[in-house]
Motif scaffolding. Structure first.
Motif, mmCIF file in Angstrom:
data_model
loop_
_atom_site.group_PDB
_atom_site.id
_atom_site.type_symbol
_atom_site.label_atom_id
_atom_site.label_comp_id
_atom_site.label_asym_id
_atom_site.label_seq_id
_atom_site.Cartn_x
_atom_site.Cartn_y
_atom_site.Cartn_z
ATOM 1 N N THR A 92 72.882 28.857 -6.874
ATOM 2 C CA THR A 92 73.983 28.804 -5.917
ATOM 3 C C THR A 92 73.528 28.189 -4.603
ATOM 4 O O THR A 92 72.330 28.023 -4.341
ATOM 5 N N GLU A 94 73.698 29.635 -1.718
ATOM 6 C CA GLU A 94 72.924 30.650 -1.004
ATOM 7 C C GLU A 94 71.496 30.748 -1.543
ATOM 8 O O GLU A 94 70.533 30.830 -0.765
ATOM 9 N N GLU A 95 71.338 30.696 -2.859
ATOM 10 C CA GLU A 95 69.997 30.762 -3.457
ATOM 11 C C GLU A 95 69.157 29.553 -3.067
ATOM 12 O O GLU A 95 67.961 29.684 -2.787
ATOM 13 N N TYR A 98 67.952 30.191 0.505
ATOM 14 C CA TYR A 98 66.868 31.176 0.561
ATOM 15 C C TYR A 98 65.562 30.612 -0.006
ATOM 16 O O TYR A 98 64.471 31.000 0.426
ATOM 17 N N GLU A 111 67.868 35.567 8.362
ATOM 18 C CA GLU A 111 69.324 35.725 8.369
ATOM 19 C C GLU A 111 69.954 34.968 9.538
ATOM 20 O O GLU A 111 71.031 34.365 9.395
ATOM 21 N N LEU A 114 69.956 31.360 8.643
ATOM 22 C CA LEU A 114 70.997 31.106 7.646
ATOM 23 C C LEU A 114 72.346 30.909 8.338
ATOM 24 O O LEU A 114 73.102 29.989 8.008
ATOM 25 N N LYS A 125 79.103 27.520 3.925
ATOM 26 C CA LYS A 125 79.444 28.952 3.981
ATOM 27 C C LYS A 125 80.621 29.258 3.056
ATOM 28 O O LYS A 125 80.684 30.330 2.441
ATOM 29 N N THR A 128 79.093 29.567 -0.751
ATOM 30 C CA THR A 128 77.800 30.247 -0.921
ATOM 31 C C THR A 128 77.505 30.626 -2.365
ATOM 32 O O THR A 128 76.349 30.601 -2.789
ATOM 33 N N SER A 129 78.532 30.991 -3.128
ATOM 34 C CA SER A 129 78.321 31.445 -4.510
ATOM 35 C C SER A 129 78.495 30.335 -5.543
ATOM 36 O O SER A 129 78.413 30.584 -6.741
#
Length: 234
Positions: A92, A94-95, A98, A111, A114, A125, A128-129
């Motif tokens: 994803t 988000e992944e 990170y 955070e 991010l 944003k 994210t998924s």
């Protein structure tokens, strides 16, 4: 911050980079411009240790890089946004972001960074998924830049960030590059879009068939007649 001294790089028997020297000072945006095949990407790969010079020295914060592996560049404070984005397609958004922070232990600051990436790129944003491979080309470019920023680099190497993007997205990406500079990150920008690159850079070097043929203040190069004819359609 970064000093390149007399490097030569070969692809097998092809002499791709020929006795190239230049520097990037802290806080600058420095552009490398040149036609396709001039050697710009090869220089970035050599700086980030994906390739090795056969001759010459690369210094980052006065430290020679000759004995270091590519992954160690991140620990020194260097991040590379590669040509073609190279996001982790099945992970994803988000992944992916990170993953950019994998060397860091400061969870609170991760955070905050991010959120800063999401401020630069609100579309990320919203997604994210979403698997990174399903993003548009422009969104993948945003993600690649955001992922690099998550390592909190002192020096950001950017390879053709505008490639294949629509004009409105190109302008958006270059606006963000200026914002990244304002935040204190030094940038070495490789770019075929010479007009945009010279507009946001402090200094620039012109690369032709593996050699630096011109260098100077970016605004002066932008108004140079030979640069206009060769790269700006003038």
């Amino acid at each position: 911050m970064l000093k390149i001294e007399n490097i030569d790089v070969y692809y097998d028997k092809i002499h791709a980079i020929k006795n190239v020297s230049f520097e990037v000072r802290a806080g600058e945006v420095v552009s490398l411009i040149g036609a396709n095949g001039a050697g710009k990407t090869t220089i970035l790969k050599t700086i980030s240790k994906l390739m090795e010079p056969t001759h010459g020295v690369i210094l980052f914060d006065d430290q020679p890089l000759s004995k270091l592996a590519p992954h160690q560049m991140v620990y020194l404070g260097m991040a590379h946004v590669p040509e073609g984005r190279r996001v982790f397609a099945k992970m994803t958004v988000e992944e992916n972001l990170y993953m950019g922070a994998y060397i860091r232990k400061d969870k609170t600051h991760i955070e905050k960074d991010l959120e800063r990436v999401f401020e630069y790129f609100p579309r990320l944003k919203e997604r994210t998924s979403q698997p990174a491979g399903t993003l548009s080309g422009g969104e993948q470019q945003m993600l690649a830049i955001g992922r690099a920023l998550m390592s909190k680099p002192k020096l950001l190497l950017m390879d053709e960030p505008s490639m294949g993007l629509a004009p409105l997205l190109v302008q958006e990406i270059f606006n963000i590059i200026q914002e990244i500079k304002k935040s204190g990150t030094t940038i070495l920008l490789v770019e075929q879009n010479a007009n945009q690159a010279l507009q946001i850079a402090d200094r620039a070097y012109v690369l032709e068939t593996g050699k630096i043929t011109m260098s100077g203040n970016a605004k002066e190069l932008l108004n140079d007649e030979s640069i206009k004819k060769a790269y700006l359609g003038g």
